[in-house]
Design a protein around this motif. Structure first.
Motif, mmCIF file in Angstrom:
data_model
loop_
_atom_site.group_PDB
_atom_site.id
_atom_site.type_symbol
_atom_site.label_atom_id
_atom_site.label_comp_id
_atom_site.label_asym_id
_atom_site.label_seq_id
_atom_site.Cartn_x
_atom_site.Cartn_y
_atom_site.Cartn_z
ATOM 1 N N TYR A 42 -1.060 -13.670 3.497
ATOM 2 C CA TYR A 42 -1.577 -13.312 2.914
ATOM 3 C C TYR A 42 -1.865 -14.373 1.900
ATOM 4 C CZ TYR A 42 -4.401 -12.175 -1.433
ATOM 5 O OH TYR A 42 -5.601 -12.779 -2.860
ATOM 6 N N ASP B 94 -7.286 -13.842 3.066
ATOM 7 C CA ASP B 94 -6.958 -13.292 1.897
ATOM 8 C C ASP B 94 -7.465 -11.312 2.186
ATOM 9 O OD1 ASP B 94 -10.096 -13.226 1.850
ATOM 10 O OD2 ASP B 94 -10.217 -14.373 0.116
ATOM 11 N N CYS B 95 -8.136 -10.621 1.597
ATOM 12 C CA CYS B 95 -8.321 -9.158 1.596
ATOM 13 C C CYS B 95 -9.953 -9.395 2.073
ATOM 14 C CB CYS B 95 -7.716 -8.082 0.615
ATOM 15 S SG CYS B 95 -9.528 -8.353 -0.644
ATOM 16 N N THR C 161 -15.614 -8.692 -1.260
ATOM 17 C CA THR C 161 -15.373 -6.968 -1.594
ATOM 18 C C THR C 161 -16.872 -6.636 -2.181
ATOM 19 O OG1 THR C 161 -14.382 -7.689 -3.390
ATOM 20 C CG2 THR C 161 -13.390 -7.230 -1.365
ATOM 21 N N HIS D 55 -10.305 -4.963 -3.547
ATOM 22 C CA HIS D 55 -9.628 -5.187 -2.274
ATOM 23 C C HIS D 55 -10.126 -4.073 -1.408
ATOM 24 C CE1 HIS D 55 -5.275 -5.983 -0.853
ATOM 25 N NE2 HIS D 55 -5.468 -5.132 0.214
ATOM 26 N N GLY E 206 -9.234 -2.772 2.915
ATOM 27 C CA GLY E 206 -8.172 -2.940 4.408
ATOM 28 C C GLY E 206 -9.048 -2.329 5.543
ATOM 29 N N HIS F 23 -3.957 -4.109 5.726
ATOM 30 C CA HIS F 23 -4.812 -4.615 4.814
ATOM 31 C C HIS F 23 -3.702 -6.292 5.141
ATOM 32 C CE1 HIS F 23 -2.057 -3.752 1.125
ATOM 33 N NE2 HIS F 23 -1.428 -3.388 2.046
#
Length: 389
Positions: free
Chosen positions: A291, A302-303, A322, A352, A354, A364
């Protein structure tokens, strides 16, 4: 006389005994204070679980700032492209304005050669010929070609001023976005620094325990995900066998037309399944990659960069953050309705994300210092899911 002497020896002995008792008492008191101080210090030190909770909260705050950074970065990139285009348009309009000015100048020069600077020449040399005309009403004394030159100059001047105003406004917006970018970046770095300081205060034994807890959780999540994958594959194979038997029976009972229709329906379902398979295959291929906040691959994520990359592998374009990804496709409000390949979002502020893989597990990019991995969807506060395919 002797009977009246003071018992010096006894007094001295008594005084010495008292002194020793006082000294012992003081020593004991000091020892008690020291012990209490040490105990207080020990009590003030947070437990390992408390440290982990504080670190996770800092990582969440860093995640919030990361999404704001990603948003500002994307906006800055778009605005920079817009500004560059507008500046090119300003340069083009300015060139046309200068050409129109030179045309007026040539007419004014010709008039000067023929009889000096008159009102008409003054009109054509003015910074704003139309304004000069409105004051002096000279347009009717110009030839048709000269009048067209004045009108063209006025038109080019208006267009150039409009483009300059648009470019100036865009530059102001770009400057604001760049400031947001710097602020978000500084916030991320500050939160990560705080987390590192907390972790640095742990003993070697505590760090080892914390790492062991993380490894155990990851291993358990991986085991459950693999078990779910095997179960899902077995169910898929069983369903395919069932469909084949039904199709064979339908061909026997109703002829090939009915069987052909069933085949078309299966083809549509297979296309969607194929895209999901590509998403999941990409996600699994990234397991173990680190990450890194703000990263979009190919070797770190990153996510939201991770989910964006996974869906891109299936031919689906997702927005960067996101905040925007959560609005894609069909919203899923219950965890029990999630299917493999769905995006799953966490926290009330949707910071966040995933990719769901089944059996309550996801893959994730979790947080700084960790790699892409399997995790339970119960690990963080659930917000919603999104089914894009």
């Amino acid at each position: 006389m002797a009977a009246h002497r003071k018992p010096r020896t006894r007094i001295l002995a008594s005084s010495g005994t008292a002194g020793r008792r006082t000294a012992v008492g003081m020593t004991a008191a000091l020892a008690s204070v020291t012990l209490l101080s040490q105990n207080a210090g020990a009590d003030d030190k947070p437990s390992l679980s408390e440290v982990q909770k504080q670190v996770d909260e800092l990582y969440h705050q860093a995640g919030v700032a990361t999404q704001k950074y990603n948003q500002a970065k994307e906006r800055t990139s778009t605005q920079r492209t817009t500004v560059n285009k507008q500046l090119d348009e300003v340069a083009e309009r300015t060139q046309k304005l200068n050409d129109a000015r030179r045309t007026l100048g040539s007419y004014a020069a010709a008039q000067y050669r023929n009889g000096g600077i008159g009102p008409e020449a003054t009109l054509m040399l003015a910074d704003d010929p139309q304004s000069y005309f409105e004051q002096n009403h000279l347009m009717d004394r110009l030839t048709g070609r000269q009048q067209e030159a004045v009108k063209d100059f006025r038109s080019q001047q208006t267009a150039a001023n409009k483009k300059r105003a648009e470019a100036t406004k865009s530059l102001e917006t770009l400057t604001k976005s760049q400031e947001e970018l710097r602020t978000s970046k500084a916030t991320v770095q500050s939160k990560l620094s705080e987390a590192r300081k907390l972790l640095s205060k742990l003993t070697a034994e505590e760090k080892a325990r914390l790492a062991a807890i993380e490894r155990a959780k990851e291993a358990e999540a991986k085991r459950k995900a693999e078990e779910a994958a095997r179960k899902a594959e077995a169910e898929r194979q069983a369903e395919l066998e069932r469909q084949k038997r039904e199709e064979a029976q339908q061909e026997e009972d109703a002829g090939s037309d009915s069987g052909s229709g069933s085949g078309d329906s299966g083809s549509d379902s297979g296309s969607s399944t194929s895209q999901y398979d590509k998403v999941l295959a990409f996600a699994k291929a990234q397991l173990g990659e680190p990450y890194v906040w703000g990263a979009t691959g190919p070797n770190s994520w990153d996510c939201s960069g991770f989910t964006q990359g996974a869906y891109k592998a299936a031919g689906i374009s997702l927005p960067r953050t996101t905040y925007d990804q959560v609005n894609m496709g069909t919203k899923i409000t219950n965890k029990s309705d999630l299917k493999p390949g769905d995006m799953v979002f966490f926290y009330e502020d949707v910071t966040h994300v995933g990719i769901y893989v089944g059996n309550g597990q996801m893959i994730h990019a979790p947080k700084p210092g960790a790699n892409v991995r399997y995790e339970s969807v119960d690990y963080m506060p659930f917000h919603s899911g999104a089914r894009v395919l």
